[in-house]
Design a protein around this motif. Sequence first.
Motif, mmCIF file in Angstrom:
data_model
loop_
_atom_site.group_PDB
_atom_site.id
_atom_site.type_symbol
_atom_site.label_atom_id
_atom_site.label_comp_id
_atom_site.label_asym_id
_atom_site.label_seq_id
_atom_site.Cartn_x
_atom_site.Cartn_y
_atom_site.Cartn_z
ATOM 1 N N GLY A 251 -10.297 -13.981 6.266
ATOM 2 C CA GLY A 251 -10.686 -12.718 5.660
ATOM 3 C C GLY A 251 -10.417 -12.727 4.161
ATOM 4 N N ASP A 252 -11.148 -11.882 3.425
ATOM 5 C CA ASP A 252 -10.958 -11.819 1.973
ATOM 6 C C ASP A 252 -10.723 -10.380 1.502
ATOM 7 O OD1 ASP A 252 -13.491 -10.791 2.354
ATOM 8 O OD2 ASP A 252 -14.522 -12.389 1.269
ATOM 9 N N HIS A 253 -10.295 -9.537 2.442
ATOM 10 C CA HIS A 253 -9.953 -8.153 2.084
ATOM 11 C C HIS A 253 -8.905 -7.651 3.078
ATOM 12 C CE1 HIS A 253 -10.729 -4.136 0.329
ATOM 13 N NE2 HIS A 253 -10.360 -3.720 1.537
ATOM 14 N N TYR A 254 -7.733 -7.254 2.568
ATOM 15 C CA TYR A 254 -6.661 -6.752 3.429
ATOM 16 C C TYR A 254 -6.753 -5.244 3.605
ATOM 17 C CZ TYR A 254 -3.963 -10.960 4.377
ATOM 18 O OH TYR A 254 -3.541 -12.172 4.873
ATOM 19 N N ASN A 255 -6.190 -4.761 4.727
ATOM 20 C CA ASN A 255 -6.339 -3.358 5.112
ATOM 21 C C ASN A 255 -5.009 -2.603 5.194
ATOM 22 O OD1 ASN A 255 -9.154 -3.762 5.504
ATOM 23 N ND2 ASN A 255 -8.757 -4.598 7.542
ATOM 24 N N TYR A 256 -4.071 -2.956 4.361
ATOM 25 C CA TYR A 256 -2.775 -2.273 4.393
ATOM 26 C C TYR A 256 -2.860 -0.820 3.916
ATOM 27 C CZ TYR A 256 -0.567 -6.894 4.939
ATOM 28 O OH TYR A 256 -0.169 -8.140 5.387
ATOM 29 N N ASP A 257 -3.974 -0.446 3.323
ATOM 30 C CA ASP A 257 -4.115 0.919 2.823
ATOM 31 C C ASP A 257 -4.853 1.840 3.795
ATOM 32 O OD1 ASP A 257 -6.586 -0.289 2.561
ATOM 33 O OD2 ASP A 257 -7.001 0.524 0.561
ATOM 34 N N GLN A 258 -5.229 1.335 4.960
ATOM 35 C CA GLN A 258 -5.958 2.159 5.914
ATOM 36 C C GLN A 258 -5.033 3.191 6.565
ATOM 37 O OE1 GLN A 258 -7.984 -0.394 8.721
ATOM 38 N NE2 GLN A 258 -9.660 -0.821 7.295
ATOM 39 N N PRO A 259 -5.525 4.403 6.813
ATOM 40 C CA PRO A 259 -4.709 5.472 7.406
ATOM 41 C C PRO A 259 -4.041 5.071 8.721
ATOM 42 C CG PRO A 259 -6.734 6.393 6.543
ATOM 43 C CD PRO A 259 -6.865 4.896 6.431
ATOM 44 N N VAL A 260 -4.733 4.310 9.571
ATOM 45 C CA VAL A 260 -4.155 3.938 10.863
ATOM 46 C C VAL A 260 -2.908 3.078 10.674
ATOM 47 C CG1 VAL A 260 -5.634 1.889 11.140
ATOM 48 C CG2 VAL A 260 -4.682 3.022 13.164
ATOM 49 N N PHE A 261 -2.924 2.214 9.660
ATOM 50 C CA PHE A 261 -1.755 1.388 9.377
ATOM 51 C C PHE A 261 -0.633 2.239 8.792
ATOM 52 C CE2 PHE A 261 0.753 -1.401 6.557
ATOM 53 C CZ PHE A 261 1.175 -2.346 7.487
ATOM 54 N N LYS A 262 -0.967 3.073 7.844
ATOM 55 C CA LYS A 262 0.036 3.933 7.208
ATOM 56 C C LYS A 262 0.733 4.820 8.239
ATOM 57 C CE LYS A 262 -2.372 4.424 2.754
ATOM 58 N NZ LYS A 262 -3.066 5.400 1.884
ATOM 59 N N ASN A 263 -0.042 5.402 9.147
ATOM 60 C CA ASN A 263 0.537 6.298 10.146
ATOM 61 C C ASN A 263 1.509 5.562 11.065
ATOM 62 O OD1 ASN A 263 -0.900 8.494 9.181
ATOM 63 N ND2 ASN A 263 -2.601 8.222 10.611
ATOM 64 N N ALA A 264 1.135 4.342 11.440
ATOM 65 C CA ALA A 264 2.009 3.557 12.313
ATOM 66 C C ALA A 264 3.296 3.169 11.589
ATOM 67 C CB ALA A 264 1.273 2.307 12.798
ATOM 68 N N ILE A 265 3.174 2.756 10.337
ATOM 69 C CA ILE A 265 4.343 2.366 9.553
ATOM 70 C C ILE A 265 5.246 3.570 9.289
ATOM 71 C CG2 ILE A 265 5.084 1.563 7.272
ATOM 72 C CD1 ILE A 265 4.138 -0.673 9.094
ATOM 73 N N ARG A 266 4.639 4.692 8.954
ATOM 74 C CA ARG A 266 5.408 5.923 8.694
ATOM 75 C C ARG A 266 6.199 6.325 9.938
ATOM 76 N NH1 ARG A 266 1.463 8.596 7.138
ATOM 77 N NH2 ARG A 266 1.665 8.317 4.871
ATOM 78 N N TRP A 267 5.557 6.236 11.098
ATOM 79 C CA TRP A 267 6.242 6.587 12.351
ATOM 80 C C TRP A 267 7.346 5.577 12.672
ATOM 81 C CZ3 TRP A 267 6.191 3.295 16.630
ATOM 82 C CH2 TRP A 267 6.929 3.766 17.718
ATOM 83 N N TYR A 268 7.023 4.288 12.581
ATOM 84 C CA TYR A 268 7.985 3.252 12.971
ATOM 85 C C TYR A 268 9.267 3.335 12.146
ATOM 86 C CZ TYR A 268 10.085 -1.353 13.599
ATOM 87 O OH TYR A 268 10.963 -2.370 13.844
ATOM 88 N N PHE A 269 9.157 3.339 10.832
ATOM 89 C CA PHE A 269 10.352 3.409 10.007
ATOM 90 C C PHE A 269 10.971 4.806 10.011
ATOM 91 C CE2 PHE A 269 8.320 -0.400 8.000
ATOM 92 C CZ PHE A 269 9.304 -1.297 8.408
ATOM 93 N N GLY A 270 10.187 5.783 10.454
ATOM 94 C CA GLY A 270 10.740 7.123 10.627
ATOM 95 C C GLY A 270 11.772 7.165 11.739
ATOM 96 N N LEU A 271 11.704 6.203 12.669
ATOM 97 C CA LEU A 271 12.705 6.117 13.737
ATOM 98 C C LEU A 271 14.095 5.883 13.159
ATOM 99 C CD1 LEU A 271 10.799 3.875 16.337
ATOM 100 C CD2 LEU A 271 11.153 6.354 16.460
ATOM 101 N N ALA A 272 14.155 5.161 12.040
ATOM 102 C CA ALA A 272 15.441 4.910 11.392
ATOM 103 C C ALA A 272 15.994 6.201 10.780
ATOM 104 C CB ALA A 272 15.292 3.827 10.321
ATOM 105 N N LYS A 273 15.107 7.003 10.200
ATOM 106 C CA LYS A 273 15.541 8.275 9.614
ATOM 107 C C LYS A 273 16.098 9.211 10.679
ATOM 108 C CE LYS A 273 12.198 8.203 5.789
ATOM 109 N NZ LYS A 273 11.051 8.915 5.159
#
Length: 460
Positions: A251-273
Amino acid sequence: MATARNLRALRGAVALGGAAALTLAAGCAPQGSTSVSAQRTVSYWLWDANQLPAYQGCARDFEKKNPGLDVKITQVGWDDYWTKLTAAFIADTAPDVFTDHVSKFAQFADLGVLAPLDELPATKGIKNADYQPGLGASWIGRDGHRYGAPKDWDTVALFYNKKMTKAAGVSAQDLNSLAWNPRDGGTFEKTIAHLTVDRNGVRGDEPGFDKHHVRTYGLATNDAGHADGQTQWSPFTGSAGWHYTNKRQWGDHYNYDQPVFKNAIRWYFGLAKKGYLAPFTDFSESNGPEVQLGSGRAAIAMHGSWMISTFAGLKGIDVGTALTPVGPSGHRATMMNGLADSISKHAKNKEGAQKWVAYLASSACQKTVGEHRVVFPATKAGTAAAVAAYKKEGIDTTAFTKPVADRTTFPFPVTDYAADIDALMSPAIQDIYANGASVSGVLDRTNEQINFLFDQDDHS
């Protein structure tokens, strides 16, 4: 004209070896005379000391089948392996054959130091269908040639302390039926919360829980996850339907800025909070998830299949395994990573090297490796041998093998600039976990920087 991708690869090599690297990158490593000893010896490098006995066994069998050929195996620890290997390529002292990782594949392909296996008589018959689904395709270059022979694979699952889950009223069936979502965390978050206990004995889902003084976390920490998050967040982002790049491979374009990724990351690290996931500061090289589980610091740890024997060997802990949870997409997901054996383009003993790689890729060798129950070999026969060996020791591997059978796995992203991408994403994801940085702000900025690397190719 050289592309920006190739120029960057050259700069990386030059930084390691100066002018000699230019000779390497141009595919013009010096060709000296081949001694009788070199013609007889096949040099082979690997990094995993735990696998060394298995491959020594394969070498003995290979030498019996190939009189006149000797395999010299060198084991170098992961931390030094890639530096020494790159330096060896520059100095024209690289091994004939070496264990390769997909995260390094693109750079080595760009530097022109890999021999195309499909053009060598002994290895040209290697086919994707000979191995577990998806493993063979990861080693096909942009030019359509094969540069690696699959050797093993790994997946991710949950390891848990049976005593703790039983005390909490959580059954094995419960753990294998978990589901998550980014809104309320689903049954996965509820279970993690219930397994979390503060210093006063209050559980994470009970009134009065003190998230600032936790005795046992529901989920162990395993670093922030770097660019791939294999044993941290990738089972969640994968089961949310997210993909790293715009293509399955190269691939030549990454998708780290997509909402589905952000939501998962926000939730996952939110477990630590919330106090359910161990904090970033709990992790260190000497305090990995297995240590946290073994010490009672955590009830569940998510980790790779290469750690099965380590977790099973924890003293005084009865460890069980469970599948990763079902995600918003309606299915489970786990990364399926696989290593391969590659041949150096300027191997001193190319004839012996290709014979050795062909044997390494065969079910005969892979059964031997499987019997040592360190990894799951790439062939189906090799995998079966590993499953049987684990079973003999009373270890159930279903949580790791079922995703492969069900085809709910996804591959490690194979793209250019792997080192650059990791250098950008590692501090970014760590900033989110350790410092509570804005998920959107960090990921939007980092993803733009990553994709700028590929944009240079478009304008070169």
